[in-house]
Design a protein around this motif. Structure first.
Motif, PDB file in Angstrom:
ATOM      1  N   LEU A 184      41.251  44.013  49.263  1.00  0.00           N
ATOM      2  CA  LEU A 184      42.419  44.677  48.680  1.00  0.00           C
ATOM      3  C   LEU A 184      42.067  45.578  47.507  1.00  0.00           C
ATOM      4  O   LEU A 184      42.929  46.279  46.986  1.00  0.00           O
ATOM      5  CB  LEU A 184      43.433  43.623  48.208  1.00  0.00           C
ATOM      6  N   ASP A 185      40.796  45.545  47.068  1.00  0.00           N
ATOM      7  CA  ASP A 185      40.364  46.273  45.872  1.00  0.00           C
ATOM      8  C   ASP A 185      41.202  45.825  44.668  1.00  0.00           C
ATOM      9  O   ASP A 185      41.731  46.628  43.903  1.00  0.00           O
ATOM     10  CB  ASP A 185      40.478  47.783  46.073  1.00  0.00           C
ATOM     11  N   ASP A 186      41.273  44.494  44.506  1.00  0.00           N
ATOM     12  CA  ASP A 186      42.103  43.898  43.461  1.00  0.00           C
ATOM     13  C   ASP A 186      41.202  43.300  42.388  1.00  0.00           C
ATOM     14  O   ASP A 186      40.302  42.506  42.696  1.00  0.00           O
ATOM     15  CB  ASP A 186      42.983  42.805  44.091  1.00  0.00           C
ATOM     16  N   ASP A 187      41.423  43.680  41.146  1.00  0.00           N
ATOM     17  CA  ASP A 187      40.611  43.206  40.024  1.00  0.00           C
ATOM     18  C   ASP A 187      41.150  41.853  39.545  1.00  0.00           C
ATOM     19  O   ASP A 187      42.306  41.771  39.128  1.00  0.00           O
ATOM     20  CB  ASP A 187      40.662  44.220  38.881  1.00  0.00           C
ATOM     21  N   PRO A 188      40.352  40.778  39.574  1.00  0.00           N
ATOM     22  CA  PRO A 188      40.861  39.464  39.149  1.00  0.00           C
ATOM     23  C   PRO A 188      41.263  39.422  37.677  1.00  0.00           C
ATOM     24  O   PRO A 188      42.108  38.618  37.289  1.00  0.00           O
ATOM     25  CB  PRO A 188      39.686  38.516  39.431  1.00  0.00           C
ATOM     26  N   GLN A 189      40.644  40.300  36.848  1.00  0.00           N
ATOM     27  CA  GLN A 189      41.012  40.325  35.425  1.00  0.00           C
ATOM     28  C   GLN A 189      42.341  41.045  35.191  1.00  0.00           C
ATOM     29  O   GLN A 189      43.065  40.733  34.250  1.00  0.00           O
ATOM     30  CB  GLN A 189      39.899  41.005  34.619  1.00  0.00           C
ATOM     31  N   HIS A 190      42.645  42.025  36.042  1.00  0.00           N
ATOM     32  CA  HIS A 190      43.911  42.777  35.947  1.00  0.00           C
ATOM     33  C   HIS A 190      44.508  42.888  37.346  1.00  0.00           C
ATOM     34  O   HIS A 190      44.535  43.968  37.947  1.00  0.00           O
ATOM     35  CB  HIS A 190      43.663  44.163  35.342  1.00  0.00           C
ATOM     36  N   PRO A 191      45.023  41.780  37.871  1.00  0.00           N
ATOM     37  CA  PRO A 191      45.444  41.758  39.282  1.00  0.00           C
ATOM     38  C   PRO A 191      46.679  42.604  39.545  1.00  0.00           C
ATOM     39  O   PRO A 191      47.644  42.598  38.768  1.00  0.00           O
ATOM     40  CB  PRO A 191      45.722  40.275  39.531  1.00  0.00           C
ATOM     41  N   ARG A 192      46.646  43.334  40.652  1.00  0.00           N
ATOM     42  CA  ARG A 192      47.830  44.051  41.138  1.00  0.00           C
ATOM     43  C   ARG A 192      48.525  43.282  42.249  1.00  0.00           C
ATOM     44  O   ARG A 192      49.710  43.475  42.482  1.00  0.00           O
ATOM     45  CB  ARG A 192      47.422  45.432  41.670  1.00  0.00           C
ATOM     46  N   TYR A 193      47.746  42.417  42.951  1.00  0.00           N
ATOM     47  CA  TYR A 193      48.299  41.763  44.135  1.00  0.00           C
ATOM     48  C   TYR A 193      48.214  40.235  44.074  1.00  0.00           C
ATOM     49  O   TYR A 193      49.191  39.557  44.386  1.00  0.00           O
ATOM     50  CB  TYR A 193      47.565  42.263  45.384  1.00  0.00           C
ATOM     51  N   ILE A 194      47.073  39.686  43.706  1.00  0.00           N
ATOM     52  CA  ILE A 194      46.905  38.229  43.728  1.00  0.00           C
ATOM     53  C   ILE A 194      46.593  37.750  42.316  1.00  0.00           C
ATOM     54  O   ILE A 194      45.568  38.123  41.730  1.00  0.00           O
ATOM     55  CB  ILE A 194      45.778  37.811  44.697  1.00  0.00           C
ATOM     56  N   GLN A 195      47.461  36.926  41.814  1.00  0.00           N
ATOM     57  CA  GLN A 195      47.300  36.373  40.460  1.00  0.00           C
ATOM     58  C   GLN A 195      46.813  34.922  40.560  1.00  0.00           C
ATOM     59  O   GLN A 195      47.312  34.150  41.379  1.00  0.00           O
ATOM     60  CB  GLN A 195      48.633  36.420  39.716  1.00  0.00           C
ATOM     61  N   THR A 196      45.833  34.589  39.743  1.00  0.00           N
ATOM     62  CA  THR A 196      45.287  33.226  39.720  1.00  0.00           C
ATOM     63  C   THR A 196      45.910  32.444  38.588  1.00  0.00           C
ATOM     64  O   THR A 196      45.992  32.923  37.450  1.00  0.00           O
ATOM     65  CB  THR A 196      43.762  33.256  39.522  1.00  0.00           C
ATOM     66  N   ARG A 197      46.333  31.222  38.885  1.00  0.00           N
ATOM     67  CA  ARG A 197      46.729  30.264  37.856  1.00  0.00           C
ATOM     68  C   ARG A 197      45.723  29.130  37.948  1.00  0.00           C
ATOM     69  O   ARG A 197      45.796  28.294  38.851  1.00  0.00           O
ATOM     70  CB  ARG A 197      48.150  29.738  38.098  1.00  0.00           C
ATOM     71  N   HIS A 198      44.744  29.159  37.033  1.00  0.00           N
ATOM     72  CA  HIS A 198      43.604  28.250  37.128  1.00  0.00           C
ATOM     73  C   HIS A 198      44.056  26.795  37.239  1.00  0.00           C
ATOM     74  O   HIS A 198      44.915  26.329  36.492  1.00  0.00           O
ATOM     75  CB  HIS A 198      42.695  28.427  35.917  1.00  0.00           C
ATOM     76  N   ALA A 199      43.425  26.117  38.201  1.00  0.00           N
ATOM     77  CA  ALA A 199      43.655  24.704  38.494  1.00  0.00           C
ATOM     78  C   ALA A 199      45.023  24.450  39.115  1.00  0.00           C
ATOM     79  O   ALA A 199      45.343  23.324  39.475  1.00  0.00           O
ATOM     80  CB  ALA A 199      43.493  23.836  37.254  1.00  0.00           C
ATOM     81  N   LEU A 200      45.862  25.505  39.282  1.00  0.00           N
ATOM     82  CA  LEU A 200      47.196  25.319  39.866  1.00  0.00           C
ATOM     83  C   LEU A 200      47.294  25.963  41.248  1.00  0.00           C
ATOM     84  O   LEU A 200      47.588  25.299  42.228  1.00  0.00           O
ATOM     85  CB  LEU A 200      48.263  25.893  38.928  1.00  0.00           C
ATOM     86  N   GLY A 201      47.080  27.277  41.309  1.00  0.00           N
ATOM     87  CA  GLY A 201      47.208  27.946  42.586  1.00  0.00           C
ATOM     88  C   GLY A 201      47.178  29.449  42.427  1.00  0.00           C
ATOM     89  O   GLY A 201      46.602  29.979  41.473  1.00  0.00           O
ATOM     90  N   TYR A 202      47.868  30.153  43.384  1.00  0.00           N
ATOM     91  CA  TYR A 202      47.820  31.611  43.410  1.00  0.00           C
ATOM     92  C   TYR A 202      49.226  32.152  43.691  1.00  0.00           C
ATOM     93  O   TYR A 202      50.069  31.484  44.278  1.00  0.00           O
ATOM     94  CB  TYR A 202      46.844  32.101  44.484  1.00  0.00           C
TER      95      TYR A 202
END
Length: 727
Positions: A86-104
């Motif tokens: 998706l060309d998505d930057d994990p530090q500045h996500p446009r599409y998939i956001q990470t919630r550490h230890a919880l989910g996405y």
């Protein structure tokens, strides 16, 4: 924003420049099909069906994997692959956001499937091509998309087509993507799947334009390999030698199949103008797709932070977040806070591991300690290098230095794996088997030290007469690093000690094939050829060693060949050249003595050479009193110095009873007994030497054996021969 249920075209999702077709199992970005594994695609669908909602990690594992026999790392890896597609930057996500230890959570804006895609966000960050722009192609890139697909994509961006044309374009692109996906899936089905959480660290490339800086790039790769090997749940492939550089140019899929890993980590390193640039990337071996790439352009002092960041990215991508793991990696990858100490340490480590001058390795480790007096790894490095000098050069003083260095390393860090291996090697050098096994067993807890542990245990059990156990441990070492020339060299030496010269030659030949520019390896091969009677091949191997880098062992063994050819002047010169490089080995002094005895008016010099040989061998035997070859050699030196017959007889008896290195021991003893006039006993020793594999030319061309039945006399005054064996 349209929800999934409200979408006028269920199963089709559009956001940004992305088109996802659930039925066709395709993902297009900017009109180009992106290869995505089925599990990763299923994760994406699960998120798209609940846009804006946090989907728990366990829910995703249940939905996609059935949550059976999998670790959270498989989900982390799937997310990393999706972000790459998706060309998505994990530090500045446009599409998939990470919630550490919880989910996405899917945080993109879903569009009506009939709408055209938004142009790419210029703030999305650099692509892989940009982030690796000044790196050489370390691995063959994934194939480019078909040109007709790219042209269609360009048309779609340049103008808005009518609705019927858009539908036609989507259908055509979907068909192309479906064919690509089907071909990819069939290929994947034909190849056994590598372990999900697995990685191979490829040799890092030095792009600084300075050949001498190779040690730094190689050292960083070794440090990274050892750090990742300590991560629970992560399989790390065998460490690859720098000679395996051609692997960088191969297709990542074939490399992955060969190494049995799911991902490859490679990097380029440049130190220039007071700056350091490292380009690193992680590649999926199933698709050839880059999971992530980073460029670090910083001060040299940031090397520890860069290493930690790269290692952390790998671990997060493959096994997820592990409590306390980041801190453990930072500690392991920063063994000192002094960049100058670290640089010197890496230089010494490469000198030691690649069989170069152990004395040079010690000097580099000393430089590291001068910058950081508490650098435990450097202190352990000194111990290991000094032990190697004790064994390789029969240098008794090196043992004393090793003993002191090992004690200091364990004081600095009692749990350091390198220090425990060094202490085990020190005990093994003295023949203290129980103590060696104890320290090797402690060091085995460190995954990065296991190859050294298994080789050490193999040698320990071999010394104890447990050959099957020794073979078992050598096999364990080879299973971890099948292409490590040092392991093959160790096996070769063990075969030599057992009198199996053909097997020894085969092992050393394998070692030089794997590391063709290693001078000591060629020298050892030449020594085996020499003792097995293959003088021409010995001369070629020794000459090759000297051509690469002259070593004292290669010079003295070549001198022995010249001696048997009757060129005593050349033989003496080569032995003297060897002593200029290292004067600590008693065998070289003994070889010089025999060459000088063959020259007119050189007996006084010969006697002085034998005196030095006696002094050094006596000191060596204080530390290794059970070394049969050293005992036999001492008897030969003392007979030439006119020592008492009783003490010479005792040395002959003790060396024969020990039973090790039987051919060399029998030859020394035969020479000694001839000098004493005991020809019948000497003849028995000659028969023992021949039975143990001694080359005939070393018997029949040996003037010290003249007068024995079956050994023709020679008229020159030369006496005896010794051969510098591999360490």
């Amino acid at each position: 924003m349209a929800t999934a249920d409200e979408s006028p075209d269920p199963g089709h999702y559009r956001f940004g420049d992305i088109v996802v077709d659930e039925a066709a199992h395709t993902l297009l970005r900017d009109g180009v099909a992106q290869p995505v594994e089925p599990k990763a695609f299923a994760v994406l669908l699960a998120l798209l069906r609940r846009p804006g909602e946090l989907v728990a990690r366990d829910d995703l594992l249940d939905q996609v994997w059935g949550h059976r026999h999998v670790t959270p790392g498989v989900l982390t890896r799937a997310i990393a692959q999706l972000r790459a597609a998706l060309d998505d930057d994990p530090q500045h996500p446009r599409y998939i956001q990470t919630r550490h230890a919880l989910g996405y959570r899917f945080v993109g804006a879903l569009l009506d499937a009939r709408d055209h895609a938004k142009p790419p966000d210029p703030a999305a960050g650099p692509t892989m091509a940009a982030s690796m722009q000044d790196a050489v192609p370390l691995i063959a890139p994934a194939p480019s998309p078909p040109s007709d697909v790219a042209e269609h994509a360009h048309d779609a961006r340049s103008q808005r087509p009518p609705a019927w044309r858009l539908r036609h374009w989507v259908i055509a692109s979907t068909l192309v993507a479906a064919i690509v996906s089907m071909t990819w899936w069939q290929t994947r089905q034909a190849v056994p799947r590598a372990a999900e959480a697995s990685v191979a660290v490829l040799p890092f490339a030095n792009l600084g334009g300075i050949g001498d800086d190779d040690y730094f790039a190689q050292g960083l790769a070794l440090e990274m390999h050892d750090a990742l090997a300590s991560v629970p749940g992560l399989k790390v492939a065998a460490q690859l030698s720098p000679e395996a550089v051609s692997i960088r140019d191969q297709d990542p899929k074939s490399v992955g199949r060969r190494l049995g890993v799911a991902t490859l980590l490679d990097a380029s390193v440049r130190r220039e103008g007071g700056r350091m640039r490292i380009n690193a990337r992680l590649t999926d071996t199933a698709t050839g797709f880059t999971l992530w790439s980073r460029r670090y352009d910083r001060e040299p002092e940031d090397v520890f932070a860069i290493q930690s960041e790269i290692a952390d990215e790998v671990v997060r991508s493959l096994v997820g977040v592990i409590s306390g793991q980041r801190e453990a990696l930072e500690k392991r990858l920063a063994p000192t806070r002094s960049v100058m100490a670290f640089d010197a340490y890496l230089h010494g480590l490469q000198s030691f591991l690649h069989g170069l001058d152990a004395g040079d390795a010690v000097r580099y480790f000393d430089q590291a300690l001068a910058q950081d007096a508490n650098f435990a790894r450097a202190q352990a490095g000194i111990c290991r290098a000094e032990v190697a000098m004790f064994l390789d050069r029969n240098d008794a003083e090196a043992y004393d230095r090793a003993d002191a260095a090992c004690a200091r390393a364990l004081e600095m860090d009692p749990l350091l794996g390198e220090a425990m291996v060094a202490q085990a090697e020190l005990h093994l050098a003295r023949g203290e088997h129980a103590e060696a096994i104890e320290y090797y067993s402690k060091a085995e807890a460190d995954p990065a030290r296991r190859v050294a542990v298994y080789v050490g245990l193999a040698n320990t059990h071999a010394q104890m007469g447990r050959r099957e156990k020794a073979r078992e441990y050598f096999d364990r070492a080879l299973s971890l690093r099948p292409d490590d020339p040092r392991i093959h060299s160790q096996i070769g030496y063990r075969n030599y000690l057992d009198g199996d010269f053909p097997a020894a030659i085969a092992s050393y030949r394998k070692a030089v094939e794997l590391q063709p520019d290693n001078a000591p390896m060629w020298s050892y091969l030449g020594a085996i050829y020499l003792v097995s009677g293959r003088a021409d091949e010995a001369s070629r191997a020794l000459s090759r060693s000297i051509e690469i880098s002259p070593t004292y062992s290669a010079l003295t063994n070549l001198g022995e060949i010249r001696y048997f050819e009757g060129d005593y002047v050349a033989a003496a010169r080569l032995h003297r050249d060897a002593l200029k490089l290292d004067a600590s080995d008693y065998l070289v002094w003994g070889n010089l003595g025999q060459a000088l005895l063959a020259l007119p008016d050189a007996r006084v010099q010969a006697r002085e050479a034998f005196r030095q040989a006696e002094r050094l061998s006596s000191r060596y035997l204080e530390l290794k009193p059970e070394d049969a070859k050293a005992l036999a050699a001492l008897g030969w030196y003392r007979v030439n110095l006119g020592r008492a017959v009783e003490e010479v007889h005792e040395l002959v008896r003790r060396s024969t009873e020990l039973g090790s290195e039987p051919s060399e021991v029998a030859l020394f003893n035969a020479q000694t007994l001839v000098a004493l006039g005991e020809l019948v006993a000497a003849r028995a020793q000659v028969e023992n030497a021949l039975a143990a594999g001694m080359a005939g030319y070393r018997i029949h061309g040996n003037p010290a054996l003249s007068g024995i039945d079956g050994v023709p006399p020679r008229t020159d005054a030369a006496e005896g021969d010794t051969v510098r064996s591999p360490p």
